[in-house]
Every structure is written in C-alpha cells, then in structure tokens.
Design a protein around this motif. Structure first.
Motif, PDB file in Angstrom:
ATOM      1  N   SER A  92       0.763  -1.273  -0.044  1.00  0.00           N
ATOM      2  CA  SER A  92      -0.028  -0.125  -0.080  1.00  0.00           C
ATOM      3  C   SER A  92       1.009   1.226   0.075  1.00  0.00           C
ATOM      4  CB  SER A  92      -0.814  -0.061   1.419  1.00  0.00           C
ATOM      5  OG  SER A  92      -1.566   1.129   1.188  1.00  0.00           O
ATOM      6  N   HIS A  93       1.986   1.229   0.884  1.00  0.00           N
ATOM      7  CA  HIS A  93       2.716   2.281   0.876  1.00  0.00           C
ATOM      8  C   HIS A  93       3.497   2.676  -0.407  1.00  0.00           C
ATOM      9  CE1 HIS A  93       5.503   5.406   2.827  1.00  0.00           C
ATOM     10  NE2 HIS A  93       6.432   4.682   2.200  1.00  0.00           N
ATOM     11  N   ASN A  94       4.055   1.560  -1.366  1.00  0.00           N
ATOM     12  CA  ASN A  94       4.413   1.526  -2.523  1.00  0.00           C
ATOM     13  C   ASN A  94       3.461   2.115  -3.589  1.00  0.00           C
ATOM     14  OD1 ASN A  94       7.021   1.104  -1.407  1.00  0.00           O
ATOM     15  ND2 ASN A  94       6.957  -0.982  -2.078  1.00  0.00           N
ATOM     16  N   GLY A  95       2.263   2.160  -2.998  1.00  0.00           N
ATOM     17  CA  GLY A  95       1.237   2.408  -4.230  1.00  0.00           C
ATOM     18  C   GLY A  95       0.636   1.271  -5.188  1.00  0.00           C
ATOM     19  N   GLU A  96       1.049   0.115  -4.610  1.00  0.00           N
ATOM     20  CA  GLU A  96       0.880  -1.138  -5.294  1.00  0.00           C
ATOM     21  C   GLU A  96      -0.624  -1.735  -5.078  1.00  0.00           C
ATOM     22  OE1 GLU A  96       5.345  -2.760  -5.842  1.00  0.00           O
ATOM     23  OE2 GLU A  96       4.382  -3.179  -3.926  1.00  0.00           O
ATOM     24  N   LEU A  97      -1.674  -1.017  -5.265  1.00  0.00           N
ATOM     25  CA  LEU A  97      -2.972  -1.275  -4.832  1.00  0.00           C
ATOM     26  C   LEU A  97      -3.485  -2.830  -5.233  1.00  0.00           C
ATOM     27  CD1 LEU A  97      -4.284   2.164  -5.271  1.00  0.00           C
ATOM     28  CD2 LEU A  97      -3.332   1.455  -3.470  1.00  0.00           C
ATOM     29  N   GLU A  98      -3.272  -3.206  -6.277  1.00  0.00           N
ATOM     30  CA  GLU A  98      -3.766  -4.523  -6.493  1.00  0.00           C
ATOM     31  C   GLU A  98      -2.945  -5.521  -5.603  1.00  0.00           C
ATOM     32  OE1 GLU A  98      -6.424  -5.295  -8.310  1.00  0.00           O
ATOM     33  OE2 GLU A  98      -6.686  -2.981  -8.500  1.00  0.00           O
ATOM     34  N   LEU A  99      -1.852  -5.359  -5.514  1.00  0.00           N
ATOM     35  CA  LEU A  99      -1.092  -6.212  -4.542  1.00  0.00           C
ATOM     36  C   LEU A  99      -1.795  -5.962  -3.192  1.00  0.00           C
ATOM     37  CD1 LEU A  99       2.677  -6.103  -5.877  1.00  0.00           C
ATOM     38  CD2 LEU A  99       1.214  -8.140  -5.739  1.00  0.00           C
ATOM     39  N   THR A 100      -1.943  -4.950  -2.786  1.00  0.00           N
ATOM     40  CA  THR A 100      -2.391  -4.607  -1.176  1.00  0.00           C
ATOM     41  C   THR A 100      -3.772  -5.227  -1.365  1.00  0.00           C
ATOM     42  OG1 THR A 100      -1.375  -2.232  -1.729  1.00  0.00           O
ATOM     43  CG2 THR A 100      -3.281  -2.670  -0.048  1.00  0.00           C
ATOM     44  N   LYS A 101      -4.626  -5.137  -2.206  1.00  0.00           N
ATOM     45  CA  LYS A 101      -5.785  -5.687  -2.173  1.00  0.00           C
ATOM     46  C   LYS A 101      -5.700  -7.282  -1.944  1.00  0.00           C
ATOM     47  CE  LYS A 101      -8.009  -2.245  -4.785  1.00  0.00           C
ATOM     48  NZ  LYS A 101      -8.705  -1.758  -5.888  1.00  0.00           N
ATOM     49  N   SER A 102      -4.977  -7.888  -2.843  1.00  0.00           N
ATOM     50  CA  SER A 102      -5.020  -9.412  -2.872  1.00  0.00           C
ATOM     51  C   SER A 102      -4.265 -10.051  -1.315  1.00  0.00           C
ATOM     52  CB  SER A 102      -4.150 -10.059  -4.178  1.00  0.00           C
ATOM     53  OG  SER A 102      -2.688  -9.542  -4.046  1.00  0.00           O
ATOM     54  N   GLU A 103      -3.322  -9.051  -1.076  1.00  0.00           N
ATOM     55  CA  GLU A 103      -2.778  -9.421   0.295  1.00  0.00           C
ATOM     56  C   GLU A 103      -3.768  -9.300   1.563  1.00  0.00           C
ATOM     57  OE1 GLU A 103       0.254 -10.830   1.037  1.00  0.00           O
ATOM     58  OE2 GLU A 103       1.025 -10.556  -1.128  1.00  0.00           O
TER      59      GLU A 103
END
Length: 143
Positions: A92-103
C-alpha cells in the motif's frame, strides 16, 4: 506616488547537512543490516535474524527488499498473520494497490474477522477511487 517595494527572489534552500546523530544512526543501521544478512546467509531459517534484517531494511527504506524478507518469514511462520499484514501495508505504501488488495483478501480468507485487513481494503479502495458501498455491505455482513 510612492516607491514600489523592492522584490525579493526565492532561491531554493539546500537541505541541512546531515547531523552527526543522523550519520551515526545510519551507520548503526548499516551495521545491523550487514550483521543480519550474514546471519541469514549462515542460517536461512533464523527467524530472529530475519526480523532484525527486516527492521534494518525498513529503516533504510529498502521496501522491495523488505517484501522479500517478509516472504521468507511467512514461509517460516505461516500462522503469524502480522507478517502478511505488514507485507500488505508495504505494498500500500508503495502504491501497489492491486497487490495490497490481494494480500488483504488472503488474510481475510484465513481470518474473516481481522479488522486490520478490512481497514487496509478500505484504504486501498479509497486510494484507487473505488466506491465503498460494496465494502460497507461486506463488512456489515460479517458482523
């Protein structure tokens, strides 16, 4: 008529030089990172050394490398949900929103009542401009 006030020019200001304290802190962190990396290379299953390495990399803002260390901690301690939470927050901090959501979704599969995961999903949805209606219904359905 009176004189116009003189104009001033705004020039960029150089950042302050690193203080002795900051240099010392950075040096200590570098040493902690090196020592932890050496210990992990000797014993890749040493969770304590991995934690220390993770902390040093976070302090050094090497977040991509932190994710790699977290992946190893998750392998070693799959029951500890703090590691996936931290990993999702780093994405999330890196702005990787799709990875954030899947995690966060993976965390909720293991623990459907994990409030921090719902919070993370709401924050990711908010950052991406998604409507939160579906998330609200989902949270209400879990009560």
């Amino acid at each position: 008529m009176g004189e116009l006030p003189s104009t001033s020019i705004a020039a960029p200001v150089a950042p302050p030089p690193p203080t002795e304290e900051r240099i010392e802190e950075s040096s200590e962190n570098d040493e902690q990172e090196r020592a932890s990396e050496e210990q992990v290379s000797r014993d890749p299953d040493d969770a304590e050394a991995l934690r220390s390495l993770m902390e040093a990399k976070i302090k050094a803002n090497k977040l991509d490398e932190v994710v790699q260390v977290l992946d190893r901690l998750i392998e070693l301690e799959p029951e500890d949900l703090e590691w996936p939470l931290l990993k999702a927050n780093i994405h999330s901090h890196n702005g990787e929103l799709e990875l954030t959501k899947s995690e966060f979704e993976a965390i909720l599969e293991k623990d459907p009542l994990r409030v921090e995961a719902y919070h993370g999903l709401v924050m990711a949805a908010s950052q991406s401009g998604e409507k939160l209606n579906g998330m609200v219904r989902r949270v209400e359905g879990r009560r």
